[in-house]
Structures are given as structure tokens and as C-alpha cells.
Design a protein around this motif. Structure first.
Motif, mmCIF file in Angstrom:
data_model
loop_
_atom_site.group_PDB
_atom_site.id
_atom_site.type_symbol
_atom_site.label_atom_id
_atom_site.label_comp_id
_atom_site.label_asym_id
_atom_site.label_seq_id
_atom_site.Cartn_x
_atom_site.Cartn_y
_atom_site.Cartn_z
ATOM 1 N N ALA A 104 0.833 -1.206 0.000
ATOM 2 C CA ALA A 104 0.000 0.000 0.000
ATOM 3 C C ALA A 104 0.868 1.257 0.000
ATOM 4 N N ILE A 105 1.958 1.235 0.795
ATOM 5 C CA ILE A 105 2.872 2.384 0.828
ATOM 6 C C ILE A 105 3.534 2.571 -0.539
ATOM 7 N N ALA A 106 4.025 1.488 -1.122
ATOM 8 C CA ALA A 106 4.683 1.579 -2.424
ATOM 9 C C ALA A 106 3.726 2.082 -3.501
ATOM 10 N N SER A 107 2.488 1.609 -3.475
ATOM 11 C CA SER A 107 1.524 2.047 -4.483
ATOM 12 C C SER A 107 1.085 3.492 -4.246
ATOM 13 N N CYS A 108 1.040 3.929 -2.985
ATOM 14 C CA CYS A 108 0.756 5.342 -2.692
ATOM 15 C C CYS A 108 1.852 6.235 -3.275
ATOM 16 N N ALA A 109 3.107 5.794 -3.116
ATOM 17 C CA ALA A 109 4.219 6.563 -3.683
ATOM 18 C C ALA A 109 4.112 6.609 -5.201
ATOM 19 N N GLY A 110 3.784 5.476 -5.820
ATOM 20 C CA GLY A 110 3.646 5.436 -7.271
ATOM 21 C C GLY A 110 2.495 6.286 -7.762
ATOM 22 N N PHE A 111 1.361 6.228 -7.062
ATOM 23 C CA PHE A 111 0.215 7.025 -7.483
ATOM 24 C C PHE A 111 0.476 8.510 -7.258
ATOM 25 N N VAL A 231 4.131 6.869 -17.849
ATOM 26 C CA VAL A 231 3.690 8.235 -17.556
ATOM 27 C C VAL A 231 4.732 8.961 -16.715
ATOM 28 N N PHE A 232 5.218 8.293 -15.670
ATOM 29 C CA PHE A 232 6.217 8.924 -14.802
ATOM 30 C C PHE A 232 7.488 9.234 -15.578
ATOM 31 N N GLY A 233 7.929 8.273 -16.393
ATOM 32 C CA GLY A 233 9.167 8.465 -17.130
ATOM 33 C C GLY A 233 9.086 9.605 -18.122
ATOM 34 N N LEU A 234 7.977 9.686 -18.858
ATOM 35 C CA LEU A 234 7.856 10.722 -19.879
ATOM 36 C C LEU A 234 7.551 12.096 -19.290
ATOM 37 N N VAL A 235 6.828 12.125 -18.166
ATOM 38 C CA VAL A 235 6.486 13.419 -17.550
ATOM 39 C C VAL A 235 7.632 13.927 -16.676
ATOM 40 N N ILE A 236 7.937 13.193 -15.605
ATOM 41 C CA ILE A 236 8.967 13.653 -14.673
ATOM 42 C C ILE A 236 10.354 13.504 -15.289
ATOM 43 N N GLY A 237 10.600 12.393 -15.999
ATOM 44 C CA GLY A 237 11.889 12.217 -16.661
ATOM 45 C C GLY A 237 12.126 13.299 -17.709
ATOM 46 N N GLY A 238 11.070 13.646 -18.455
ATOM 47 C CA GLY A 238 11.193 14.707 -19.439
ATOM 48 C C GLY A 238 11.538 16.045 -18.820
ATOM 49 N N GLY A 242 15.299 17.980 -19.169
ATOM 50 C CA GLY A 242 15.220 19.226 -19.908
ATOM 51 C C GLY A 242 14.539 19.156 -21.259
ATOM 52 N N PHE A 243 13.753 18.118 -21.519
ATOM 53 C CA PHE A 243 13.055 18.035 -22.796
ATOM 54 C C PHE A 243 11.930 19.065 -22.885
ATOM 55 N N TYR A 244 11.301 19.347 -21.750
ATOM 56 C CA TYR A 244 10.266 20.372 -21.698
ATOM 57 C C TYR A 244 10.113 20.843 -20.259
ATOM 58 N N ASN A 245 9.487 22.002 -20.086
ATOM 59 C CA ASN A 245 9.280 22.521 -18.733
ATOM 60 C C ASN A 245 7.993 21.934 -18.143
ATOM 61 N N PRO A 246 7.657 22.227 -16.891
ATOM 62 C CA PRO A 246 6.545 21.526 -16.232
ATOM 63 C C PRO A 246 5.190 21.645 -16.917
ATOM 64 N N VAL A 252 1.437 16.585 -21.453
ATOM 65 C CA VAL A 252 1.797 15.249 -21.924
ATOM 66 C C VAL A 252 1.214 14.192 -20.988
ATOM 67 N N GLY A 253 1.315 14.428 -19.680
ATOM 68 C CA GLY A 253 0.774 13.487 -18.712
ATOM 69 C C GLY A 253 -0.722 13.313 -18.834
ATOM 70 N N VAL A 254 -1.447 14.421 -19.000
ATOM 71 C CA VAL A 254 -2.899 14.343 -19.178
ATOM 72 C C VAL A 254 -3.230 13.510 -20.419
ATOM 73 N N PHE A 255 -2.518 13.766 -21.509
ATOM 74 C CA PHE A 255 -2.763 13.022 -22.755
ATOM 75 C C PHE A 255 -2.496 11.529 -22.577
ATOM 76 N N LEU A 256 -1.370 11.193 -21.940
ATOM 77 C CA LEU A 256 -1.012 9.779 -21.768
ATOM 78 C C LEU A 256 -2.014 9.045 -20.883
ATOM 79 N N VAL A 257 -2.402 9.663 -19.772
ATOM 80 C CA VAL A 257 -3.351 9.021 -18.866
ATOM 81 C C VAL A 257 -4.703 8.846 -19.558
ATOM 82 N N MET A 258 -5.131 9.865 -20.296
ATOM 83 C CA MET A 258 -6.411 9.774 -20.999
ATOM 84 C C MET A 258 -6.375 8.683 -22.068
ATOM 85 N N MET A 259 -5.272 8.611 -22.834
ATOM 86 C CA MET A 259 -5.167 7.589 -23.856
ATOM 87 C C MET A 259 -5.130 6.189 -23.248
#
Length: 451
Positions: A104-111, A231-238, A242-246, A252-259
């Protein structure tokens, strides 16, 4: 000075009173700040400020990221990501004593890494994990305490809406703050897992081991977490690389989660509309609090309270580290009275000038007096510390919003049991604060490496 202190602290006392009688904090700050400005400088100045203040506050580009991250979290809670996270974590950890609670703790961190909200993390993961914890006969205290504590991970592990607000207040770089939060966030997860291990060592019946699944179930559960990692890799990793700002990253995150939700066919049109409504309501609340906080800040600046307080503390002879500890204790106490967002907006504009003055002013070098670091480093270090102690208010009575959220889900567990269950996690958080205060490099190392 005495008149400024009297007027300023009198206004703060009125503000606290309004909050105690359950006036929404945005309205309370607007009322106190607006009336204060009118009394000090006349009603015409207040009207002149209101003419452009709202636009000036809400047109800040950095704030555009807030509704996008909120929408990403709202969509994530409706697309089954939380269930996938918990199944994967439980497949890895559930076979040991206390393993389902650790999952539960690990999944809370992931979510939290795709949500950014503590209350949303606690509520969503509570609905997913609580039935499993009950199925394996976990004690009510450990089950609910784990989920309430796990929820606080959503406020620190990037993306974090409150961390964005802090960065805007002190004019820090949002990306740098996200980077700085990474190691303290991992430290929190490790300490929480250690708390559960110690808990079931002392009371083995509180957290029985779950059943081990088959190899096929293990592989299926592990593969189910790939969308979250993507999602985490492309959003936070990006953002980190320095691929893009927040703001584009959040889009990008909204699009990925929706898709993901559409491809899995578990995100309906009504779900998307509901997520948009939640986002509008939450964003509107945040922006209204921002307006109230700015009015209050203008009033306090005009009577000179922050400057006078900073000068008084700087001349008091107190050691800078003593002042830092007193501020952190004050934040813990205030967390018992108001939510984290409101507290950050209310108190940081007062505490930050004090710390900056103690550090030797805006241009203090890293080898100078004060905290022995530059102003930019102090922004990062204090921001992470403040965020950690602010989040303690979410599991501290009498407010303890995470506890109330979990108690509403676990109606068969008395709230006092939830507070007992969360107490060891509160102690772990105090240990984390002590570690980060003693070793600022844990917070500052990663931003320096990636700068």
C-alpha cells in the motif's frame, strides 16, 4: 515597530478566529487583507489593487501547470492505474508479514507520482487497498494508519501542487524543486516500510502474510505497472532531462493518462466530464486562496510586519539553526489548524524573509554566515523541510484530513484507532526531518548534479 507588530498579529489572530469558526480560508484572507489595506491606505487604494490584482496573480505562466497536474491526477484515479499499482506492489511484497501494508505504501508513492495530491492519493488508494488489508485480517489500526500515512507521499513526490506554489512564492525554479524532492521522497518510503516491518515484528498478528500468487499472476501484475512507469518516465523524466518545462510535461501526462484509459476502455465520457469538473473546482479554490494570500501579503507589507519581524529575529541573538527549528515546529502546530495549501500561502511569505535575513541577505555566498549556503540553496532546503512538516498536519489531530478520509472509508475502525496506527509514521517523519536538517546535502546533492 510595536504598532506594526500589534496590528499585524491582531490581524493574524482575527484570521485564525475566522478559520476556527469555519469561514473558508480564501474568504477569510480576502476579508482580513482587504479590510486591512482599506484601514491603512484607504478604500480607494484597495479598489485600485483589486482592479488588476486578480489578473496579475492568475496570469503567471508557472501557475498554468496546476490545473493540468490536477486533471492528470483526476483522470488517473478513474482509469484503473491505482489498481494496477497495488496489484504489482502486492505481488512483490504481499507474501511477507506486513507485506500488503508495504504494498500500500509503495503504491501510494507510485500514485503520488502521477497525482500530486495527498487527499486524492489517500482516497484513491484507500478504496483499492483497504479491502485487501481487511481480507488478510490486518488490524484496523495498522491498515488505516498505513493508508493515511501513505497519502502524505502524494504531496512531496513530484509532481506536487503545493511544491509548485512554494516555488512561485519564493521565486524558485520549479524543476529544481522537483529534483530536490526526489531523494527525501524515497527516504520517506524507506522509513515507512521500516515502520511497518517493526510494527509487525512487535505485533505479528497485526499484519499477517498474504498468499503467494502463481508465476503467471506475478508476471501479469508486474506488467500492469508499465503504464504508470511510462507516464512517470515521460512526464517527470522529461522535466528532469530538460526536454520540456513543467507545463508541457503536465499536458503530456494528461494526454497519456487519458489515452491509457480510452485504450483500456475504463474511461467513459462521464468520467472525463467529472474529472474536468473536479479540476475546475479544485483549481478555482486554489486560485481564490492565491488571491486572498496576495491581499494579505500586501497588507502585511504595507504595515512592515515581515520586515520588522525579520529584523527583530535577526537582532535577537538566536542561532540561525535555532530559528529554523522554531519555524518548523510552528509549521507542525499550524498544520493542526489548516490545510497544507493554505498554510504554505499564509506563512511562507513571513518566514522566508526571516531566513533570508539570517542567511546574510539576498546575495550571501555559500561560505558566509547564516546557514552556510547560497540563497538559492536555502530556498531548496527550506522548501523541502517546510513541505515535509506541512504534510504532517494531514495526519495530526484535530484536522488530520487524511485520517478523516480513511476513516470515512473504514467505518468499522474507530478514528482513535486510525490516529494510533498513524502515530509510528508520524515518528518516522520526525526522524526524516532530523536527518534532512542535519544533512542538507541529501536535499541539495541531486539538484547540483543535474544543474
Amino acid at each position: 515597530m510595536a504598532e506594526s507588530l500589534f496590528m499585524g498579529f491582531g490581524a493574524l489572530a482575527i484570521l485564525v478566529f475566522l478559520i476556527v469558526i469555519r469561514i473558508p480560508i480564501a474568504y477569510a484572507m480576502i476579508l482580513v487583507g482587504g479590510v486591512g489595506i482599506a484601514l491603512v491606505n484607504g478604500p480607494m487604494l484597495l479598489l485600485s489593487q483589486l482592479k488588476t490584482l486578480a489578473y496579475g496573480q492568475f496570469a503567471i505562466y508557472d501557475l498554468s501547470v496546476i490545473p493540468l497536474f490536477i486533471l492528470m491526477g483526476a483522470l488517473a484515479s478513474k482509469t484503473g492505474l491505482s489498481q494496477s499499482l497495488f496489484r504489482a506492489a502486492n505481488a512483490w511484497l504481499g507474501w511477507m508479514k506486513g507485506g500488503t501494508a508495504m504494498a500500500a505504501i509503495a503504491s501510494c508513492a507510485g500514485f503520488g507520482a502521477v497525482c500530486g495530491s495527498s487527499l486524492a492519493t489517500a482516497s484513491t488508494m484507500g478504496k483499492v487497498a483497504l479491502p485487501e488489508l481487511k481480507r488478510y485480517n490486518y488490524s484496523g489500526a495498522l491498515a488505516t494508519g498505513t493508508l493515511a500515512a501513505g497519502g502524505v507521499l502524494g504531496i512531496l513526490i513530484p509532481p506536487s501542487v503545493v511544491l509548485i506554489i512554494y516555488a512561485v512564492i519564493v521565486e524558485a525554479n520549479i524543476v529544481t524543486m522537483f529534483v530536490a524532492a526526489f531523494i527525501p521522497g524515497i527516504l520517506a518510503v524507506l522509513l515507512f516500510l521500516a515502520v511497518i516491518a517493526l510494527y509487525v515484528f512487535v505485533s505479528p498478528s497485526s499484519g499477517p502474510a498474504g498468499g503467494a500468487g502463481t508465476r503467471e499472476e506475478f508476471l501479469a501484475a508486474s506488467l500492469g505497472v508499465l503504464p504508470v512507469l511510462t507516464v512517470f518516465g515521460l512526464v517527470i523524466g522529461g522535466i528532469y532531462f530538460g526536454f520540456y518545462n513543467p507545463t508541457p510535461a503536465a499536458a503530456v501526462g494528461v494526454f497519456l493518462v487519458m489515452m491509457f484509459g480510452l485504450l483500456q476502455r475504463n474511461l467513459s465520457l462521464s468520467d472525463m466530464i467529472e474529472a474536468l469538473k473536479e479540476t475546475a473546482a479544485t483549481s478555482g479554490m486554489i486560485y481564490l486562496i492565491l488571491l486572498g494570500a496576495e491581499l494579505l501579503k500586501i497588507f502585511m507589507s504595507r504595515i512592515g510586519l515581515p520586515q520588522e519581524t525579520a529584523a527583530w529575529i535577526a537582532g535577537s541573538g538566536l542561532e540561525p539553526m535555532t530559528v529554523m527549528l522554531l519555524i518548523l515546529l510552528a509549521l507542525i502546530a499550524l498544520g493542526c489548524l489548516m490545510d497544507s495549501m493554505s498554510m504554505m500561502l499564509l506563512v511562507i511569505p513571513f518566514f522566508w524573509p526571516v531566513l533570508m535575513e539570517l542567511n546574510g541577505g539576498m546575495y550571501q555566498g555559500a561560505d558566509g554566515a547564516g546557514y552556510g549556503m547560497s540563497t538559492e540553496d536555502l530556498k531548496i532546503w527550506f522548501g523541502i523541510l517546510a513541505l515535509i512538516v506541512v504534510e504532517l498536519g494531514l495526519i495530526t489531530p484535530p484536522v488530520g484530513m487524511n485520517v478523516f478520509v480513511i476513516s470515512a472509508l473504514a467505518k468499522d475502525t474507530p478514528m482513535i484507532q486510525t490516529f494510533k496506527g498513524v502515530a509510528p509514521f508520524f515518528g518516522a517523519e520526525l526522524v526524516r526531518v532530523a536527518i534532512l536538517v542535519s544533512f542538507p546535502a541529501l536535499t541539495l546533492w541531486l539538484p547540483r548534479v543535474l544543474s
